[in-house]
Write a protein that holds these residues in place. Structure first.
Motif, PDB file in Angstrom:
ATOM      1  N   MET A   1      58.691  37.900  17.383  1.00 16.92           N
ATOM      2  CA  MET A   1      58.078  38.734  18.412  1.00 16.92           C
ATOM      3  C   MET A   1      58.171  38.073  19.774  1.00 16.92           C
ATOM      4  SD  MET A   1      56.646  41.624  19.033  1.00 16.92           S
ATOM      5  CE  MET A   1      56.182  42.189  17.390  1.00 16.92           C
ATOM      6  N   GLU A   2      58.148  36.710  19.815  1.00 17.40           N
ATOM      7  CA  GLU A   2      58.194  36.025  21.097  1.00 17.40           C
ATOM      8  C   GLU A   2      59.484  36.329  21.861  1.00 17.40           C
ATOM      9  OE1 GLU A   2      55.562  33.520  18.416  1.00 17.40           O
ATOM     10  OE2 GLU A   2      57.406  34.674  18.248  1.00 17.40           O
ATOM     11  N   ASN A   3      60.605  36.524  21.138  1.00 17.17           N
ATOM     12  CA  ASN A   3      61.894  36.733  21.785  1.00 17.17           C
ATOM     13  C   ASN A   3      62.152  38.187  22.141  1.00 17.17           C
ATOM     14  OD1 ASN A   3      62.538  33.992  21.577  1.00 17.17           O
ATOM     15  ND2 ASN A   3      63.231  34.248  19.467  1.00 17.17           N
ATOM     16  N   LYS A   4      61.304  39.067  21.726  1.00 10.48           N
ATOM     17  CA  LYS A   4      61.470  40.487  22.023  1.00 10.48           C
ATOM     18  C   LYS A   4      60.680  40.828  23.273  1.00 10.48           C
ATOM     19  CE  LYS A   4      60.646  45.081  20.065  1.00 10.48           C
ATOM     20  NZ  LYS A   4      60.100  45.827  18.916  1.00 10.48           N
ATOM     21  N   ARG A   5      61.333  41.465  24.228  1.00 12.11           N
ATOM     22  CA  ARG A   5      60.644  41.807  25.462  1.00 12.11           C
ATOM     23  C   ARG A   5      59.527  42.803  25.189  1.00 12.11           C
ATOM     24  NH1 ARG A   5      60.006  45.067  29.855  1.00 12.11           N
ATOM     25  NH2 ARG A   5      60.970  46.858  28.838  1.00 12.11           N
ATOM     26  N   ARG A   6      58.333  42.443  25.627  1.00 16.01           N
ATOM     27  CA  ARG A   6      57.190  43.331  25.471  1.00 16.01           C
ATOM     28  C   ARG A   6      57.127  44.298  26.642  1.00 16.01           C
ATOM     29  NH1 ARG A   6      55.188  38.188  24.513  1.00 16.01           N
ATOM     30  NH2 ARG A   6      54.406  38.061  26.649  1.00 16.01           N
ATOM     31  N   LYS A   7      56.915  45.555  26.360  1.00 18.20           N
ATOM     32  CA  LYS A   7      56.671  46.499  27.443  1.00 18.20           C
ATOM     33  C   LYS A   7      55.330  46.155  28.081  1.00 18.20           C
ATOM     34  CE  LYS A   7      56.952  50.420  25.253  1.00 18.20           C
ATOM     35  NZ  LYS A   7      56.945  51.906  25.084  1.00 18.20           N
ATOM     36  N   GLY A   8      55.286  46.099  29.398  1.00 21.38           N
ATOM     37  CA  GLY A   8      54.066  45.741  30.102  1.00 21.38           C
ATOM     38  C   GLY A   8      53.043  46.850  30.075  1.00 21.38           C
ATOM     39  N   ILE A   9      51.835  46.534  30.533  1.00 19.99           N
ATOM     40  CA  ILE A   9      50.749  47.504  30.483  1.00 19.99           C
ATOM     41  C   ILE A   9      51.054  48.708  31.361  1.00 19.99           C
ATOM     42  CG2 ILE A   9      49.424  46.296  32.295  1.00 19.99           C
ATOM     43  CD1 ILE A   9      47.994  48.229  29.254  1.00 19.99           C
ATOM     44  N   LEU A  10      51.585  48.493  32.557  1.00 21.88           N
ATOM     45  CA  LEU A  10      51.876  49.634  33.435  1.00 21.88           C
ATOM     46  C   LEU A  10      53.072  50.428  32.929  1.00 21.88           C
ATOM     47  CD1 LEU A  10      51.250  48.122  36.993  1.00 21.88           C
ATOM     48  CD2 LEU A  10      49.685  49.398  35.500  1.00 21.88           C
ATOM     49  N   GLU A  11      54.040  49.742  32.336  1.00 23.00           N
ATOM     50  CA  GLU A  11      55.178  50.440  31.746  1.00 23.00           C
ATOM     51  C   GLU A  11      54.702  51.387  30.648  1.00 23.00           C
ATOM     52  OE1 GLU A  11      59.541  49.309  29.775  1.00 23.00           O
ATOM     53  OE2 GLU A  11      58.113  47.732  30.303  1.00 23.00           O
ATOM     54  N   ARG A  12      53.761  50.925  29.858  1.00 21.31           N
ATOM     55  CA  ARG A  12      53.232  51.749  28.768  1.00 21.31           C
ATOM     56  C   ARG A  12      52.405  52.911  29.318  1.00 21.31           C
ATOM     57  NH1 ARG A  12      51.878  47.581  23.758  1.00 21.31           N
ATOM     58  NH2 ARG A  12      53.523  46.083  24.250  1.00 21.31           N
ATOM     59  N   LEU A  13      51.532  52.629  30.252  1.00 20.50           N
ATOM     60  CA  LEU A  13      50.689  53.684  30.809  1.00 20.50           C
ATOM     61  C   LEU A  13      51.510  54.699  31.600  1.00 20.50           C
ATOM     62  CD1 LEU A  13      47.621  51.537  31.915  1.00 20.50           C
ATOM     63  CD2 LEU A  13      47.614  53.299  30.139  1.00 20.50           C
ATOM     64  N   ASN A  14      52.480  54.221  32.356  1.00 19.03           N
ATOM     65  CA  ASN A  14      53.324  55.137  33.122  1.00 19.03           C
ATOM     66  C   ASN A  14      54.133  56.061  32.216  1.00 19.03           C
ATOM     67  OD1 ASN A  14      52.480  54.108  35.586  1.00 19.03           O
ATOM     68  ND2 ASN A  14      54.176  52.656  35.754  1.00 19.03           N
ATOM     69  N   ALA A  15      54.417  55.598  31.005  1.00 24.78           N
ATOM     70  CA  ALA A  15      55.159  56.412  30.035  1.00 24.78           C
ATOM     71  C   ALA A  15      54.251  57.385  29.294  1.00 24.78           C
ATOM     72  CB  ALA A  15      55.889  55.515  29.040  1.00 24.78           C
ATOM     73  N   GLY A  16      52.950  57.367  29.606  1.00 29.81           N
ATOM     74  CA  GLY A  16      52.015  58.284  28.964  1.00 29.81           C
ATOM     75  C   GLY A  16      51.436  57.787  27.660  1.00 29.81           C
ATOM     76  N   GLU A  17      51.617  56.507  27.346  1.00 26.85           N
ATOM     77  CA  GLU A  17      51.062  55.970  26.098  1.00 26.85           C
ATOM     78  C   GLU A  17      49.541  55.852  26.194  1.00 26.85           C
ATOM     79  OE1 GLU A  17      52.871  52.441  24.546  1.00 26.85           O
ATOM     80  OE2 GLU A  17      54.875  53.009  25.259  1.00 26.85           O
ATOM     81  N   VAL A  18      48.881  56.073  25.071  1.00 23.80           N
ATOM     82  CA  VAL A  18      47.448  55.822  24.970  1.00 23.80           C
ATOM     83  C   VAL A  18      47.256  54.366  24.578  1.00 23.80           C
ATOM     84  CG1 VAL A  18      45.302  56.403  23.801  1.00 23.80           C
ATOM     85  CG2 VAL A  18      46.969  58.196  24.308  1.00 23.80           C
ATOM     86  N   ILE A  19      46.523  53.631  25.374  1.00 19.84           N
ATOM     87  CA  ILE A  19      46.251  52.223  25.095  1.00 19.84           C
ATOM     88  C   ILE A  19      44.857  52.108  24.474  1.00 19.84           C
ATOM     89  CG2 ILE A  19      45.955  49.926  26.089  1.00 19.84           C
ATOM     90  CD1 ILE A  19      48.839  50.986  26.178  1.00 19.84           C
ATOM     91  N   VAL A  20      44.797  51.503  23.307  1.00 17.97           N
ATOM     92  CA  VAL A  20      43.516  51.232  22.668  1.00 17.97           C
ATOM     93  C   VAL A  20      43.147  49.780  22.956  1.00 17.97           C
ATOM     94  CG1 VAL A  20      42.248  51.073  20.490  1.00 17.97           C
ATOM     95  CG2 VAL A  20      43.871  52.943  20.858  1.00 17.97           C
ATOM     96  N   GLY A  21      42.015  49.584  23.614  1.00 17.20           N
ATOM     97  CA  GLY A  21      41.552  48.236  23.902  1.00 17.20           C
ATOM     98  C   GLY A  21      40.878  47.616  22.690  1.00 17.20           C
ATOM     99  N   ASP A  22      40.509  46.359  22.810  1.00 15.64           N
ATOM    100  CA  ASP A  22      39.766  45.725  21.718  1.00 15.64           C
ATOM    101  C   ASP A  22      38.276  45.926  21.940  1.00 15.64           C
ATOM    102  OD1 ASP A  22      39.551  43.978  23.835  1.00 15.64           O
ATOM    103  OD2 ASP A  22      40.371  42.243  22.789  1.00 15.64           O
ATOM    104  N   GLY A  23      37.457  45.257  21.144  1.00 11.50           N
ATOM    105  CA  GLY A  23      36.014  45.475  21.204  1.00 11.50           C
ATOM    106  C   GLY A  23      35.273  44.299  21.809  1.00 11.50           C
ATOM    107  N   GLY A  24      33.990  44.179  21.474  1.00 11.07           N
ATOM    108  CA  GLY A  24      33.157  43.133  22.043  1.00 11.07           C
ATOM    109  C   GLY A  24      33.311  41.820  21.309  1.00 11.07           C
TER     110      GLY A  24
END
Length: 370
Positions: A1-24
């Motif tokens: 996974m380290e060598n695979k480019r991760r889509k950034g948070i804005l890239e995901r949101l701009n594409a219309g993805e729903v982001i689920v955050g973590d909890g407390g």
């Protein structure tokens, strides 16, 4: 996974993805014996990394797309007044927390958010120079590590949040800013709409609220923020990570004013079905980064992921055992329990407290800071 480019948070949101955050984290780890109540500082990242790692892992398995660093209240001034007798430094905690979050995030396709929160220094001095120096020190710690973006959280004065955003934007990374405010506004009376406008103009890419109040109240607040941005012609993604408890009596000052805080909040805990409703309400309001704060356990995060599974295109691994809306109960030996294996039953249930003569409301303390 380290060598695979991760889509950034804005890239995901701009594409219309729903982001689920973590909890407390702080409240869950206090209940497990790793964090001091009231002070809520995160030295467990050094002292008990296995506990922090396990909670990260449970949130990831429940469907979280973001793992936040366990760095709440990790400023030197807060550590000092909270009885830091072990001389663990903020830098040590920040760096260890980043490593833990990255380790677990790499087990899935999750991002790591470096988190900063409000400082005692702000209320004491209101010194922009001093407060910004604290945020700069934390930012420098995070930038030594592999984080994806920043979150400013649990700030109840928008001015302090603006200073944090201004510092963190200098990193070149995306910044989310969440205030712990009510529909009445911040502690200086700045309305939610104006708070959002100021944050976006300061450079925040994502704005919203977190903690202090129950989910549907927080949805109301973010709607007000959205309306303010729309009226000002400003664009930003919306984010929400509310409290995991019902708080109808304290919708200004927040749950710390309740007599049950912090050791008797269990009877106020959200059910997973409350969270299904919250997730849908948040999504329908145009909020695409949806998570939780204090009181949100992994099964609550799973409920968000399940409610929005059609929009996300998948279910989390943690849903394999029980199925949607209690479907696994269909195999129960008792017929009256089998009859509960359906959405209509759980959506229409009014849960009882189980406590004879339990009051439906409490009288909050009135000495919280205004």
């Amino acid at each position: 996974m380290e060598n695979k480019r991760r889509k950034g948070i804005l890239e995901r949101l701009n594409a219309g993805e729903v982001i689920v955050g973590d909890g407390g984290y702080v409240m869950q780890l206090e209940r497990r014996g790793y964090v001091k109540a009231g002070h809520w500082t995160p030295e467990a990242a050094i002292e008990h990394p296995e506990a922090v790692r396990q909670l990260h892992r449970e949130f990831l398995r429940a469907g979280a797309n973001v793992i936040q660093t366990f760095t709440f209240y990790c400023s030197e001034d807060k550590l000092a007044i909270s009885g830091n007798v072990t001389n663990i430094t903020g830098a040590q905690i920040n760096e260890a927390a980043c490593d833990l979050a990255r380790e677990v995030a790499n087990e899935g396709d999750a991002l790591v958010a470096g988190c900063v929160s409000k400082t005692p220094c702000y209320v004491k001095s209101r010194s922009e120079t001093e407060v910004k120096a604290i945020f700069k020190k934390q930012m420098d710690d995070f930038l030594k590590k592999d984080i994806d973006f920043f979150i400013v959280e649990f700030v109840d004065h928008v001015e302090e949040a603006l200073w944090a955003v201004e510092v963190l934007k200098s990193s070149g990374k995306a910044v989310g800013a969440t205030l712990c405010i009510s529909p009445h506004g911040d502690m200086d009376g700045v309305p939610p709409a104006e708070c959002a406008i100021r944050l976006v103009r300061a450079g925040a890419d994502i704005v919203g609220v977190n903690c202090h109040l129950d989910p549907l109240t927080c949805v109301r607040t973010v709607k007000m923020m959205k309306a303010g941005l729309d009226n000002a012609g400003l664009k930003a993604h919306l984010m929400i990570q509310p409290l995991g408890f019902h708080t109808p009596e304290c919708n200004f000052g927040g749950y710390t004013s309740l007599p049950e805080y912090p050791f008797a909040l269990e009877t106020r805990a959200l059910t997973r079905w409350d969270v299904h409703k919250y997730a849908r309400e948040a999504y329908n309001a145009g909020i695409c980064y949806i998570g939780g704060c204090c009181g949100f356990e992994p099964y609550h995060i799973r409920a968000i992921a399940e409610e929005l599974s059609a929009e996300r295109g998948s279910l989390p691994a943690a849903s394999e055992k029980h199925g949607l809306w209690g479907a696994a109960l269909d195999m129960h030996t008792k017929p009256w329990v089998r009859a509960r294996a359906r959405r209509e039953y759980w959506e229409n249930l009014l849960p009882a407290s189980g406590r004879p003569k339990c009051p439906s409301m409490a009288t909050p303390a009135d000495n919280y800071e205004k």
